[in-house]
Enzyme design. Structure first.
Site, short mmCIF file in Angstrom:
data_model
loop_
_atom_site.label_atom_id
_atom_site.label_comp_id
_atom_site.label_asym_id
_atom_site.label_seq_id
_atom_site.Cartn_x
_atom_site.Cartn_y
_atom_site.Cartn_z
N GLY A 16 -82.00 -23.47 59.69
CA GLY A 16 -82.71 -24.72 59.89
C GLY A 16 -82.92 -25.09 61.35
O GLY A 16 -83.26 -24.26 62.19
N TYR A 140 -75.25 -40.56 52.73
CA TYR A 140 -75.77 -39.87 53.90
C TYR A 140 -76.34 -40.87 54.91
O TYR A 140 -76.08 -40.77 56.11
CB TYR A 140 -76.85 -38.89 53.46
CG TYR A 140 -77.54 -38.14 54.58
CD1 TYR A 140 -76.93 -37.04 55.18
CD2 TYR A 140 -78.80 -38.53 55.03
CE1 TYR A 140 -77.57 -36.35 56.20
CE2 TYR A 140 -79.44 -37.84 56.04
CZ TYR A 140 -78.82 -36.75 56.63
OH TYR A 140 -79.45 -36.07 57.64
#
Length: 236
Positions: A16, A140
């Site tokens: 990523g 999150y």
């Protein structure tokens, strides 16, 4: 902050954005790029120095700090999302998110901050530092809001030693974390290019995409108006 000739540590560099950071830093002339991950055998970027680093483990951080000498730039990229709601059956996954996204970032920063006088730190935060859109994003989002606050606080505490601290805020990059989300996504290298341009320009914050810019702009509005219009508020 000049990247050319610098020594850089990137956390979460096996895929990523982290992998894209490692590749882009080398392309911009970084002298040494320590590409770290829990499993350094998964790092496949030619030219980097693979390094084992679990940012949730104090012994692992100490070992990495002992292996790295001088350091010019720290990129705190490693993070996790478990899709944990705040009021679910257990808080275990929320704690995992905070252990990585907040405490891991803080503990790595504490370990290397004394070496970064005149250098720089870049923290990867999120549009979710400023809003949330579904129960599955709440844990999150809370951890990323804490990381945003951490970034601003560390900037103040390291000002006397002239350490630049930059935040990269984004919503939607084409990474493994976002693989299940069927919306347009920025290529990781496009996000990283913006981040490194901002780092070299001395920016406090880099906002990488339009949804993130819209979210940040909404902070001056009545939240009832913003939340009534999600997801339209993000893409208008």
């Amino acid at each position: 902050m000049q990247i050319n000739g610098s020594t850089v540590l990137v956390t979460g560099a096996n895929r990523g954005l982290g992998k894209a950071f490692a590749e882009a830093l080398l392309a911009r002339g970084a002298r040494t790029v320590y590409a770290s991950a829990r499993r350094p055998d998964l790092i496949d970027v030619p030219g980097v120095v693979p390094l084992r680093l679990d940012i949730t483990d104090a012994a692992s951080i100490d070992a990495a700090a002992a292996e790295i000498g001088d350091l010019d730039i720290l990129i705190n990229n490693a993070g996790i999302s478990t899709e944990a709601p705040l009021l679910g059956a257990s808080t275990e996954n929320i704690r995992r998110e905070f252990d990585t996204n907040f405490w891991g970032t803080l503990n790595v920063t504490r370990a290397f901050a004394p070496r970064l006088a005149g250098g720089a730190i870049l923290n990867v935060i999120s549009a979710l530092s400023w809003y949330t859109f579904a129960p599955s994003s709440n844990g999150y989002a809370a951890s990323k809001a804490a990381e945003w606050s951490l970034t601003n606080g560390v900037r103040l505490e390291l000002a006397d030693q002239k350490t630049q601290v930059t935040a990269l805020a984004l919503a939607i990059a084409d990474t493994d974390m976002m693989a299940g989300v069927d919306i347009p996504k920025l290529p990781p290298h496009a996000v990283v290019a913006q981040a490194l341009d901002g780092l070299e320009a001395g920016a406090f914050e880099v906002v990488a995409d339009a949804p993130t810019a819209n979210v940040k702009a909404s902070l001056s509005r009545d939240p009832a108006l913003f939340y009534a219009d999600i997801p339209g508020a993000l893409f208008s």
